[in-house]
Design a protein around this motif. Structure first.
Motif, PDB file in Angstrom:
ATOM      1  N   GLU A  25       0.839  -1.200   0.000  1.00 33.62           N
ATOM      2  CA  GLU A  25       0.000   0.000   0.000  1.00 33.62           C
ATOM      3  C   GLU A  25       0.873   1.249   0.000  1.00 33.62           C
TER       4      GLU A  25
ATOM      5  N   SER B 160      -0.586   4.553  -1.399  1.00 30.29           N
ATOM      6  CA  SER B 160      -1.469   5.492  -2.092  1.00 30.29           C
ATOM      7  C   SER B 160      -1.237   6.941  -1.698  1.00 30.29           C
TER       8      SER B 160
ATOM      9  N   THR C  80      -1.741  -1.372  -4.373  1.00 22.90           N
ATOM     10  CA  THR C  80      -2.755  -0.350  -4.589  1.00 22.90           C
ATOM     11  C   THR C  80      -2.548   0.305  -5.943  1.00 22.90           C
TER      12      THR C  80
ATOM     13  N   HIS D  15      -8.023   0.946  -3.672  1.00 21.76           N
ATOM     14  CA  HIS D  15      -7.716   1.352  -2.303  1.00 21.76           C
ATOM     15  C   HIS D  15      -8.942   1.323  -1.398  1.00 21.76           C
TER      16      HIS D  15
ATOM     17  N   HIS E 245     -10.217  -0.756   2.123  1.00 16.97           N
ATOM     18  CA  HIS E 245     -10.832  -0.233   3.347  1.00 16.97           C
ATOM     19  C   HIS E 245     -12.170  -0.922   3.627  1.00 16.97           C
TER      20      HIS E 245
ATOM     21  N   SER F  77     -13.213   8.830   4.956  1.00 12.37           N
ATOM     22  CA  SER F  77     -11.772   9.066   5.053  1.00 12.37           C
ATOM     23  C   SER F  77     -11.467  10.496   4.643  1.00 12.37           C
TER      24      SER F  77
ATOM     25  N   THR G 204      -6.645   3.279   9.299  1.00  5.14           N
ATOM     26  CA  THR G 204      -5.878   4.088   8.371  1.00  5.14           C
ATOM     27  C   THR G 204      -5.291   3.194   7.286  1.00  5.14           C
ATOM     28  N   ASP G 205      -4.625   3.789   6.301  1.00  5.36           N
ATOM     29  CA  ASP G 205      -4.051   3.027   5.194  1.00  5.36           C
ATOM     30  C   ASP G 205      -3.073   1.986   5.729  1.00  5.36           C
TER      31      ASP G 205
END
Length: 343
Positions: free
Chosen positions: A7, A9, A79, A111, A115, A136, A303-304
């Motif tokens: 990840e 992004s 991602t 992405h 989530h 987000s 969170t990411d």
């Protein structure tokens, strides 16, 4: 099937290993908050460079923690959007290069699907179908979810996302970066009822959101307090409480409306703002009264993170989906409803 998830992004570098039989095996996360704090927000070029510096050490770390090697991999997920194009490229280049060298499939993951599916990593995941609130810094959406890849957009923000409104309001109040968590922390010291801000678009039918007017109302209040020379620490906390309560109340009203409209009882909230404790408390309180259930990721996966990308990618790789010989372009903007189902 062992899958490596990557990840990149925005401003967090996440790497994880997920096995379709054993579950999440290892994950590591590096945040760039300190790097961007001096600038008051994310600097895309610096974010990309930092991803390059951190990716290889993090990949080595998760394999060392798991006691595995690259040769154990069956696929790699990364991602592919939405996000900052330079940041997306760093993860995509590593993922595609590794997959080519190991002769295994790679897959670009959405992405926000990562989530959305993050609560499924929990020991008691929600069953399909359900309504999802994706909330987000870049998205505020209500989605009907019938299965993985079977998504219907019910409503979304017409301007600022909720997280974006948190960040912009915090910056306006001089709270620095990252603004959202700091504003929420300040709100804990606030007094309920001293100020009240509007609940945008709750007095009309529909499931869309708008937070720009709320942001303006907060700015007007802060400026008035400055003019009256009464903007002390307590007043700041009271403003923060009122702003947060307005955002949360708006989200709760729309979530209840979405559940009634769809006839569903299960609500999933995901994305960075799903970590907000006031939001969690109010959703649980309100849904209990209508016989509903609310599910959300553990705080580590709000969170990411790489775990959500590894999980989402593993579901699709397991049914044979992959980039193929010509990967699709990376997409800074990418509607979730364009995704295909697993069948």
């Amino acid at each position: 099937m062992l899958v490596l998830g990557i990840e990149t992004s925005c401003d967090e570098t996440g790497v994880a290993l997920y096995d379709t039989k054993r579950g999440l095996i290892a994950d590591a996360l590096y945040s760039q908050v300190e790097l961007h704090e001096r600038y008051g927000g994310v600097v895309p070029e610096l974010a990309s460079r930092d991803h390059l510096r951190k990716l290889t050490p993090l990949v080595r770390q998760v394999f060392a923690e798991a006691g595995l090697s690259l040769q154990d991999l069956a696929g790699i997920a990364y991602t592919a959007g939405p996000g900052l194009i330079g940041a997306l490229m760093t993860g995509a280049c590593m993922a595609r290069s590794l997959a080519f060298a190991l002769d295994i499939p790679a897959l670009g993951v959405h992405h926000m699907e990562g989530h959305l599916l993050a609560p499924l990593l929990d020991q008691t995941p929600p069953e399909f179908p359900f309504v999802a609130l994706l909330v987000s810094g870049g998205h505020t959406q209500l989605i009907r979810v019938d299965a993985i890849g079977e998504y219907e957009l019910l409503g979304e923000s017409l301007d600022d996302a909720a997280g974006e409104a948190f960040d912009k309001t915090a910056k306006m109040m001089g709270l620095g970066y990252p603004g959202g968590p700091r504003l929420a922390k300040l709100a804990e010291q606030g007094t309920q009822g001293r100020f009240r801000f509007p609940r945008p678009m709750t007095d009309r039918p529909g499931l869309d959101f708008s937070f720009s007017g709320l942001k303006t109302a907060t700015l007007t209040c802060v400026n008035r307090l400055k003019e009256e020379a009464i903007l002390d620490d307590q007043a700041m906390a009271d403003v923060a409480w009122a702003f947060q309560d307005a955002v949360v109340d708006t989200l709760v009203i729309k979530c209840k409306r979405a559940l009634k409209q769809t006839g569903m009882k299960r609500l999933v909230i995901a994305g960075g703002v799903s970590a907000n404790q006031h939001l969690r408390e109010q959703l649980e309180k309100n849904l209990q009264g209508m016989g509903g259930q609310v599910f959300y990721p553990s705080l580590a996966y709000c969170t990411d993170n790489g775990a959500m990308i590894a999980f989402a990618g593993a579901q699709r790789l397991a049914v044979g989906q992959s980039d193929g010989a010509t990967p699709a372009p990376l997409r800074p903007r990418w509607p979730l409803t364009e995704l295909e189902g697993l069948n």
